[in-house]
Design a protein around this motif. Structure first.
Motif, PDB file in Angstrom:
ATOM      1  N   SER A  57       0.796  -1.230  -0.104  1.00 61.01           N
ATOM      2  CA  SER A  57       0.037  -0.052   0.015  1.00 61.01           C
ATOM      3  C   SER A  57       1.053   1.257  -0.083  1.00 61.01           C
ATOM      4  CB  SER A  57      -0.959  -0.016   1.177  1.00 61.01           C
ATOM      5  OG  SER A  57      -0.461   0.408   2.441  1.00 61.01           O
ATOM      6  N   GLY A  58       0.099   2.293  -0.016  1.00 60.48           N
ATOM      7  CA  GLY A  58       1.240   3.540  -0.195  1.00 60.48           C
ATOM      8  C   GLY A  58       2.086   3.806   1.007  1.00 60.48           C
ATOM      9  N   THR A  59       2.008   3.428   2.128  1.00 61.15           N
ATOM     10  CA  THR A  59       2.690   3.493   3.220  1.00 61.15           C
ATOM     11  C   THR A  59       4.175   2.937   2.977  1.00 61.15           C
ATOM     12  OG1 THR A  59       1.055   3.738   4.829  1.00 61.15           O
ATOM     13  CG2 THR A  59       2.966   3.192   5.831  1.00 61.15           C
ATOM     14  N   MET A  62       6.150   5.093   1.019  1.00 57.93           N
ATOM     15  CA  MET A  62       6.702   6.048   1.929  1.00 57.93           C
ATOM     16  C   MET A  62       7.904   5.454   2.663  1.00 57.93           C
ATOM     17  SD  MET A  62       2.875   7.420   3.534  1.00 57.93           S
ATOM     18  CE  MET A  62       3.617   8.797   4.580  1.00 57.93           C
ATOM     19  N   PHE A  82      -1.131  11.781   7.794  1.00 57.56           N
ATOM     20  CA  PHE A  82       0.006  11.114   6.853  1.00 57.56           C
ATOM     21  C   PHE A  82       1.190  12.024   7.104  1.00 57.56           C
ATOM     22  CE2 PHE A  82      -4.127   9.904   5.259  1.00 57.56           C
ATOM     23  CZ  PHE A  82      -3.962   8.507   5.064  1.00 57.56           C
ATOM     24  N   ARG A  85       2.589  10.278   9.889  1.00 55.13           N
ATOM     25  CA  ARG A  85       3.180   9.050   9.651  1.00 55.13           C
ATOM     26  C   ARG A  85       4.809   9.153   9.026  1.00 55.13           C
ATOM     27  NH1 ARG A  85      -0.879   5.255   6.282  1.00 55.13           N
ATOM     28  NH2 ARG A  85      -1.951   5.917   7.988  1.00 55.13           N
ATOM     29  N   GLN A 129       3.583  15.764   2.340  1.00 55.99           N
ATOM     30  CA  GLN A 129       2.439  15.437   1.324  1.00 55.99           C
ATOM     31  C   GLN A 129       1.970  16.663   0.335  1.00 55.99           C
ATOM     32  OE1 GLN A 129       2.548  14.310   4.610  1.00 55.99           O
ATOM     33  NE2 GLN A 129       2.396  12.305   3.852  1.00 55.99           N
ATOM     34  N   CYS A 131      -0.918  16.279  -1.044  1.00 58.46           N
ATOM     35  CA  CYS A 131      -2.564  16.746  -0.271  1.00 58.46           C
ATOM     36  C   CYS A 131      -2.238  15.790   1.155  1.00 58.46           C
ATOM     37  CB  CYS A 131      -3.463  16.243  -1.207  1.00 58.46           C
ATOM     38  SG  CYS A 131      -4.978  16.000  -0.209  1.00 58.46           S
ATOM     39  N   SER A 133      -4.285  14.300   3.401  1.00 63.30           N
ATOM     40  CA  SER A 133      -5.832  13.829   3.055  1.00 63.30           C
ATOM     41  C   SER A 133      -6.561  13.822   4.526  1.00 63.30           C
ATOM     42  CB  SER A 133      -5.734  12.230   2.690  1.00 63.30           C
ATOM     43  OG  SER A 133      -4.894  12.075   1.559  1.00 63.30           O
ATOM     44  N   ASP A 160       4.824  13.027  -0.929  1.00 63.84           N
ATOM     45  CA  ASP A 160       3.582  12.072  -1.060  1.00 63.84           C
ATOM     46  C   ASP A 160       2.296  12.503  -1.785  1.00 63.84           C
ATOM     47  OD1 ASP A 160       1.229  10.454  -0.478  1.00 63.84           O
ATOM     48  OD2 ASP A 160       1.630  10.571   1.712  1.00 63.84           O
ATOM     49  N   ILE A 162      -0.283  10.757  -3.082  1.00 65.85           N
ATOM     50  CA  ILE A 162      -1.032   9.601  -3.010  1.00 65.85           C
ATOM     51  C   ILE A 162      -2.357   9.958  -3.493  1.00 65.85           C
ATOM     52  CG2 ILE A 162      -2.094   7.470  -1.691  1.00 65.85           C
ATOM     53  CD1 ILE A 162       0.804   7.180  -0.440  1.00 65.85           C
ATOM     54  N   THR A 163      -2.856  11.465  -2.661  1.00 65.78           N
ATOM     55  CA  THR A 163      -3.987  11.991  -3.295  1.00 65.78           C
ATOM     56  C   THR A 163      -3.852  13.137  -4.159  1.00 65.78           C
ATOM     57  OG1 THR A 163      -4.113  12.971  -1.027  1.00 65.78           O
ATOM     58  CG2 THR A 163      -5.369  11.142  -1.553  1.00 65.78           C
ATOM     59  N   GLN A 183      -5.212   2.797  -4.968  1.00 62.84           N
ATOM     60  CA  GLN A 183      -6.619   2.947  -4.472  1.00 62.84           C
ATOM     61  C   GLN A 183      -7.107   4.391  -4.460  1.00 62.84           C
ATOM     62  OE1 GLN A 183      -4.116   2.604  -2.320  1.00 62.84           O
ATOM     63  NE2 GLN A 183      -4.549   2.942  -0.222  1.00 62.84           N
ATOM     64  N   LYS A 184      -6.543   5.215  -5.043  1.00 66.82           N
ATOM     65  CA  LYS A 184      -6.945   6.675  -4.983  1.00 66.82           C
ATOM     66  C   LYS A 184      -7.363   7.130  -6.352  1.00 66.82           C
ATOM     67  CE  LYS A 184      -5.937   6.806  -0.470  1.00 66.82           C
ATOM     68  NZ  LYS A 184      -4.863   7.290   0.470  1.00 66.82           N
TER      69      LYS A 184
END
Ligand SMILES: *Cc1c(COP(=O)(O)O)cnc(C)c1O
Length: 367
Positions: A57-59, A62, A82, A85, A129, A131, A133, A160, A162-163, A183-184
């Protein structure tokens, strides 16, 4: 049920069909060809020298980026879950951490970054990030990257996205690592991450490479030959190749334009019926709304109108709702949610229904 959470997003039917074909082996010329096509398309979206795909997954992306590219000390921007994170990952990788904390509605201040870099000359990496999220917040990543490089041209900027990747045309001139997830905006099931790399980042990875599963030097060598170091998530990559075809058939510019229009029109409609947009600088990926009865609103929306949107986390639990704009969403789907929200405001006694949300949404969609 209409899934309009800012990740996971709904998977289009033709993509689900493509992923339902019998599994093919990952070490075959057939799969290598699909991998090659997907890589080429991803490079056009990321506008970067290399794009790696990882089964995580995205993490995971990262962590892989921080692990392989940070040398000693990282600066992270924490304006939500995020960003927080990133700080935890830096520590877990054993690097030193300087964290700049902001309220969840407040974008990072470029001046703060500059001051911090001048104070800590040994910061070699910035993690931020595009964005955030957690609050639907857009950080001024391009400016942060530009100013940071003026102070230290060798600094690594890990963004990041991801979004943000597949949501807007990000200026990557000063960005070294751009992270995305399946998944985004790519409308796939979770489990595949992507990492765009600048020539600078590639050089640094080739000089080092850390870890085992997440060793980006190992991946880089393999993926340049259109294969992966470990078993590839073949099904997800086949799905990605399919959705990228659909995006390019529509046209990348048009894809971004439609997302932007839908996002802006939604925020106008929400404001027109009295909602408060939470972030000071809203990202296009989602509409994030602050409301004391956010959970009650979400519950009615799900049970009565069959739409699933996201809530808030931590101190914003029960106080925030987030509507997704990423991916190929039909305007009537977004219009339906906005109209339903207006009906709910009537139901909870806040505002009498008069069709304003849909009217303002439609009007803005024409502009
Ligand atoms: C969804 C998301 C992630 C990735 O989370 P995973 O659950 O690991 O996929 C990372 N950053 C942002 C900004 C996100 O929205």
């Amino acid at each position: 049920m209409l899934l309009l959470t800012p990740g996971p997003t709904a998977v289009p039917e033709n993509v689900r069909m493509a992923m339902s074909e019998p599994t093919i082996h990952h070490r075959t010329p057939e799969f290598s060809e699909i991998f090659r096509q997907t890589r080429e398309k991803l490079k056009k979206i990321f506008k970067m020298d290399e794009v790696l795909m990882l089964a995580s997954s995205g993490t995971g992306a990262m962590e892989a980026s921080v692990l392989n590219l940070c040398r000693k000390k990282a600066l992270t921007v924490n304006a939500g879950k995020f960003g927080e994170r990133f700080g935890k990952i830096v520590k877990a990788c054993g690097y030193e951490l300087v964290e700049l904390k902001y309220k969840w509605d407040t974008p990072a201040d470029v001046e703060d970054i500059v001051k911090t870099l001048n104070k800590h000359k040994d910061i070699d990496t910035i993690c931020v990030q595009v964005c955030e999220s957690a609050g639907g917040l857009r950080h001024p990543v391009e400016n942060i990257a530009k100013e940071a490089k003026k102070i230290n041209p060798d600094i690594t900027i890990i963004a990041d996205g991801i979004t943000a990747v597949g949501v807007e045309d990000i200026d990557v001139s000063d960005i070294d690592v751009l992270i995305s997830g399946s998944q985004k905006a790519f409308m796939l099931p979770p489990g595949l991450s992507m990492i765009g790399l600048s020539s600078n980042a590639i050089k640094k990875i080739e000089q080092g490479g850390k870890g085992y599963y997440f060793n980006l030097n190992t991946e880089l060598k393999k993926q340049k030959q259109n294969t992966t170091a470990w078993t590839a998530p073949t099904t997800l990559i086949i799905g990605l190749n399919t959705i990228l075809d659909d995006i390019f058939a529509l046209g990348l510019d048009k894809f971004y334009e439609q997302t932007k229009l839908r996002s802006k029109a939604s925020n106008e409609a929400l404001k027109a019926i009295g909602f408060k947009i939470f972030p000071k600088t809203p990202a296009l990926a989602m509409s994030a709304v602050y409301h004391e009865k956010a959970d009650e609103i979400r519950k009615i929306l799900k049970n009565k109108y069959e739409v699933n949107i996201a809530g808030g986390q931590d101190h914003l639990k029960g106080k925030l709702f987030r509507i997704n704009h990423m991916g190929l969403i039909k305007p009537y789907e977004t219009g339906w949610v906005l109209n339903a929200l207006e009906l709910i405001l009537d139901e909870i006694g806040q505002r009498e229904y008069d069709g304003t949300a849909n009217k303002i949404f439609s009007k803005n969609m024409e502009m």
